[in-house]
Design an enzyme around this catalytic site. Structure first.
Site, PDB file in Angstrom:
ATOM      1  N   TYR A 609       0.849  -1.190   0.000  1.00 21.36           N
ATOM      2  CA  TYR A 609       0.000   0.000   0.000  1.00 21.36           C
ATOM      3  C   TYR A 609       0.890   1.248   0.000  1.00 21.36           C
ATOM      4  O   TYR A 609       2.113   1.147  -0.098  1.00 21.36           O
ATOM      5  CB  TYR A 609      -0.977  -0.055   1.176  1.00 21.36           C
ATOM      6  CG  TYR A 609      -1.912  -1.238   1.068  1.00 21.36           C
ATOM      7  CD1 TYR A 609      -2.734  -1.397  -0.053  1.00 21.36           C
ATOM      8  CD2 TYR A 609      -1.969  -2.224   2.060  1.00 21.36           C
ATOM      9  CE1 TYR A 609      -3.573  -2.494  -0.178  1.00 21.36           C
ATOM     10  CE2 TYR A 609      -2.804  -3.318   1.935  1.00 21.36           C
ATOM     11  CZ  TYR A 609      -3.607  -3.454   0.812  1.00 21.36           C
ATOM     12  OH  TYR A 609      -4.432  -4.541   0.689  1.00 21.36           O
ATOM     13  N   ARG A 657       3.092  -1.619  11.011  1.00 17.93           N
ATOM     14  CA  ARG A 657       3.178  -2.896  10.286  1.00 17.93           C
ATOM     15  C   ARG A 657       4.079  -2.714   9.073  1.00 17.93           C
ATOM     16  O   ARG A 657       3.912  -1.772   8.303  1.00 17.93           O
ATOM     17  CB  ARG A 657       1.802  -3.395   9.852  1.00 17.93           C
ATOM     18  CG  ARG A 657       1.897  -4.648   8.976  1.00 17.93           C
ATOM     19  CD  ARG A 657       0.568  -5.332   8.762  1.00 17.93           C
ATOM     20  NE  ARG A 657       0.251  -6.221   9.879  1.00 17.93           N
ATOM     21  CZ  ARG A 657      -0.589  -7.270   9.788  1.00 17.93           C
ATOM     22  NH1 ARG A 657      -1.172  -7.549   8.644  1.00 17.93           N
ATOM     23  NH2 ARG A 657      -0.829  -8.021  10.837  1.00 17.93           N
ATOM     24  N   ARG A 751      -6.936 -15.970  10.230  1.00 20.41           N
ATOM     25  CA  ARG A 751      -7.885 -17.025   9.853  1.00 20.41           C
ATOM     26  C   ARG A 751      -8.423 -17.819  11.043  1.00 20.41           C
ATOM     27  O   ARG A 751      -9.615 -18.173  11.052  1.00 20.41           O
ATOM     28  CB  ARG A 751      -7.247 -17.957   8.821  1.00 20.41           C
ATOM     29  CG  ARG A 751      -7.125 -17.315   7.442  1.00 20.41           C
ATOM     30  CD  ARG A 751      -6.438 -18.249   6.456  1.00 20.41           C
ATOM     31  NE  ARG A 751      -6.375 -17.675   5.120  1.00 20.41           N
ATOM     32  CZ  ARG A 751      -5.449 -16.827   4.702  1.00 20.41           C
ATOM     33  NH1 ARG A 751      -4.487 -16.471   5.534  1.00 20.41           N
ATOM     34  NH2 ARG A 751      -5.477 -16.328   3.480  1.00 20.41           N
TER      35      ARG A 751
END
Length: 801
Positions: A609, A657, A751
């Protein structure tokens, strides 16, 4: 599941000729199956014995270019699982091995003059030469033709029905057909040498020596017992003498090896130097060699293992680092599986395909564990300052095959001592110990990782977000993170992405944070702020991840005018004025996040990003002050960080991050990640959330269990900055292991929390833990004990490392 071969010979049976491919197999149903084996190591010999035993009519020949007693190793370690396969396949070989095996349970780790012992591991070893003798005898008894001092003929694929290439790591067969097998060979960073000493260690030993040249390590294990009739005055003679024997491997990084001058020493001088460095472990005994030489380990991977009637086995097909003792084990297990598949399948083609299908996942798992172990020893210097007992735990769990839970089963006293030194109150799993970031204390080490939900309308989070995040907060995690929340409408990834660029959005987020704080007291909620950059204006994930919208696209901006995929929209390179605008968008979003009641803010500088696009040399091609060197590529992300940190309340923590590697040539490296983390920490980051990849579309990640954790570990050890590990961490046992070993401070799981919103509560129940660090909401307390689903008193199987 491990394959075993029935002990009853099947009788004569034919093997169908495979489809005609080069090399062409020679097959005639009027004659018995002719099998050629290239290489007389354990894998090749055991294959020969199995195939001949299962069908005595087969003509089996082994070609070995060396003498029968030539061997370039000393001891061989086999696991209980492998021995079980041998016992079922050939009790006679198993019985012979049993008579010579030396068994032990302990691992000793000596670090900074402190020795710690962990028991219950279950090893068995014998001399490599003795193993070959047993297999030679068995092959001869069965009628296998053994041809020593003989190079394998080049035309074997044309003269035999099956050719098994067990010719080792330097396989000539593999190289001859390299265009078919497509081997990939990776050379690693340490030098090592195989040696022996003439007394048996009483354990598996790992001894660490910190020298003026750098850190060196000894791996050692016994492989021969003392002769029962030996006398202390007996003079040792021969490679396996009456006093017993141990394998000794000395290993160190290449640069340490050179600084120590080993590159200028001959074999004798090297051995004497090693003996002096590890004199205490060796009890002053000398080391001996067997044509030993310093070498570097090579990991071998092949895209294919068979071609026509030719099949690779053992080191010719794959290698796994010696630190998990898997070379001979894998070769023997290959032989067991190949023999079974040949018995079960109607054609050779089907048998070879079944063999590869069965063995490849097992080998891949072993190679991942071996790679983790290898890299741990390569980076051993990072762990030297750990307390000796934690260092020992870290070493034992390095490959992720041994975990906190099964180490507690093997040696509960050792594990409990590590937990006490770490600060775990009695009976408290490491994952349920608190952790402090600035003014925020997290009640446990579990983080619900940011996960894009693509379910917002005009950037406003709705009922779905309330239920999604609220459920996971009720589920017991210490910290629940939002998805990437976008700082502008143009900074969205998809039309369904949530934002914090309007007051209405902030009010909607306040509804969610209020719920978490009221209904899940003790759970913190954090927001991740980001801008999509060149990866924006795409479809919802389930409609086509990273695929451009069919209509309604908006313009993109990025560090450089490079599309994410060849057919993706090309972004505009940001001007200086636009950089200022975007920095202000981040600042305004941070102010809204503070008013919305978030406890922690994370700046998203990963996954390709916008801010990540500045950090990676693959996506930042600028020639101004914001591109070029890593220092310049860091400039804009640090400017944004500083602006956000100034706007964010001082008592609330901020994390960042990062993608620690791009998984692509020329991209961000692990070394770069350390410098990036160090820079953000210097500017006030309280922790680094270490992820990897998703920066370029042509990346080649090395997926596997907790595969990103080594990058977090490296950042933590090199910088001292707290880290959050993420990536294929799925079990509470893994979380406990990583935390207790000191490889991470927090574990973020994605997940598993989609599968089970109450993952943390269930982890506590499964560990029978009800103390601090976990709190069941009052309406859920009736479910705080794990339901009984069957017998709980079944005996636990014996474990082996």
């Amino acid at each position: 599941m491990e394959r075993t071969v029935t002990a009853t010979p099947s009788g004569a049976r034919g093997t169908a000729r495979p489809a005609p491919t080069h090399p062409q197999p020679h097959h005639d149903t009027s004659h018995p199956l002719r099998v050629a084996i290239i290489g007389g190591g354990p894998g090749g010999l055991y294959s020969a014995a199995l195939l001949k035993r299962l069908d005595p009519t087969r003509e089996v020949t082994v070609w070995e270019r060396n003498a029968p007693d030539d061997t370039f190793g000393f001891g061989v370690v086999l696991s209980d699982e492998t021995l079980g396969g041998i016992e079922h396949a050939d009790p006679q070989v198993y019985a012979a091995l049993q008579r010579d095996f030396i068994r032990w349970d302990d691992i000793d780790i000596t670090h900074r003059n402190t020795r710690h012992t962990s028991g219950g591991h279950g090893f068995a070893a014998l001399g490599r030469k003795r193993l070959l003798e047993i297999l030679h005898t068995r092959c001869r008894d069965l009628g296998v033709a053994l041809r020593f001092h003989t190079e394998a003929p080049k035309d074997l694929p044309q003269t035999h029905d099956l050719v098994i290439a067990a010719d080792g790591v330097h396989s000539t067969t593999r190289e001859t057909y390299a265009d078919v097998f497509r081997p990939r060979v990776t050379t690693h960073h340490c030098r090592y040498i195989w040696l022996a000493t003439d007394f048996p260690f009483d354990s598996f030993r790992f001894d660490i020596a910190e020298t003026e040249h750098g850190v060196m390590q000894l791996h050692g294990y016994p492989y021969a017992r003392p002769s029962p009739d030996h006398h202390p005055s007996t003079r040792p003679s021969g490679p396996q003498n009456q006093l017993g024997s141990s394998t000794v491997i000395i290993e160190m990084r290449e640069e340490v090896w050179q600084r120590a001058g080993f590159d200028e020493l001959d074999e004798t001088e090297s051995i004497e130097r090693c003996g002096k460095i590890f004199a205490e472990a060796l009890r002053g005994r000398p080391l001996r060699s067997n044509n030993s030489a310093w070498t570097t380990f090579r990991t071998v991977v092949n895209d294919r293992w068979s071609h026509g009637n030719l099949v690779l086995l053992g080191d010719a097909a794959h290698t796994a680092h010696f630190s998990i003792g898997s070379g001979t084990k894998l070769a023997v297990e290959d032989a067991l599986a190949l023999a079974a598949c040949l018995e079960e399948r109607d054609s050779l083609e089907e048998a070879l395909a079944a063999y590869e299908a069965e063995r490849r996942p097992v080998v891949a798992s072993t190679q991942r564990a071996a790679r983790a172990s290898l890299e741990w020893f390569e980076n051993l210097g990072l762990y030297l300052d750990q307390p000796p007992r934690q260092f020992a735990f870290n070493l034992l769990t390095r490959s992720r095959r041994v975990t906190h839970d099964n180490l507690r089963l093997r040696d509960p006293d050792f594990t409990a001592a590590v937990e006490r030194e770490f600060g775990c109150p009695p009976g408290t799993p490491p994952m349920f110990t608190p952790f402090r970031l600035r003014g925020l204390t997290l009640r446990n080490r579990v983080v619900v990782s940011p996960m894009d939900m693509y379910s917002a309308a005009d950037g406003v989070p709705g009922d779905f977000h309330l239920v999604h995040l609220g459920a996971r907060a009720l589920g017991g995690a210490g910290l629940v993170m939002t998805e990437m929340v976008c700082v502008s409408e143009e900074g969205r990834i998809t039309p369904g992405c949530a934002g914090l660029y309007t007051g209405r959005q902030a009010e909607a987020w306040r509804r969610i944070t209020d719920f978490v704080h009221a209904q899940a007291p003790g759970t913190a909620i954090g927001v991740q702020l980001g801008h999509s950059g060149r990866k924006g204006s795409t479809k919802l994930m389930w409609e086509g991840m990273d695929e451009p919208l069919d209509e309604g696209n908006w313009p993109l901006v990025a560090a450089s005018a490079l599309p994410y995929k060849p057919y993706s929209q090309t972004p505009r390179a940001l001007s200086r004025a636009q950089l200022t605008d975007i920095r202000e968008q981040f600042t305004a979003a941070a102010c809204r996040a503070a008013r919305a009641g978030f406890d922690l803010l994370e700046l998203h500088c990963a996954h390709g990003y916008l801010l990540s696009g500045f950090l990676s040399p693959l996506t930042n091609r600028r020639t101004d002050a914001y591109g070029g060197s890593l220092e310049k590529r860091l400039r804009f992300p640090l400017e944004v960080f500083d602006a956000v940190r100034n706007a964010w309340p001082g008592e609330r923590p901020m994390t960042v991050r990062v993608s620690a590697t791009d998984w692509a040539e020329g991209g961000t490296t692990a070394e770069d990640a350390v410098e990036i983390a160090r820079a953000f920490a210097a500017h006030g980051a309280d922790a680094i959330d270490v992820s990897t990849g998703q920066v370029v579309a042509d990346e080649r990640p090395e997926f596997g269990r907790s595969y990103q954790t080594p990058f977090a570990d490296r950042v933590r050890r090199a910088t001292g900055v707290p880290v959050i590990a993420v990536g294929a961490i799925s079990s509470w046992d893994d979380v406990n292991s990583l935390i207790l070993a000191g490889r991470t401070d927090l574990c973020a799981l994605a997940r598993p929390h989609l599968y089970d919103p109450h993952w943390t509560l269930h982890a506590a129940a499964e560990q029978d833990y009800t103390g601090p660090g976990v709190a069941w909401p009052a309406p859920y307390r009736a479910g705080s004990r794990r339901p009984q689903t069957g017998r709980t008193d079944a005996p636990k199987p014996r474990l082996s490392i």
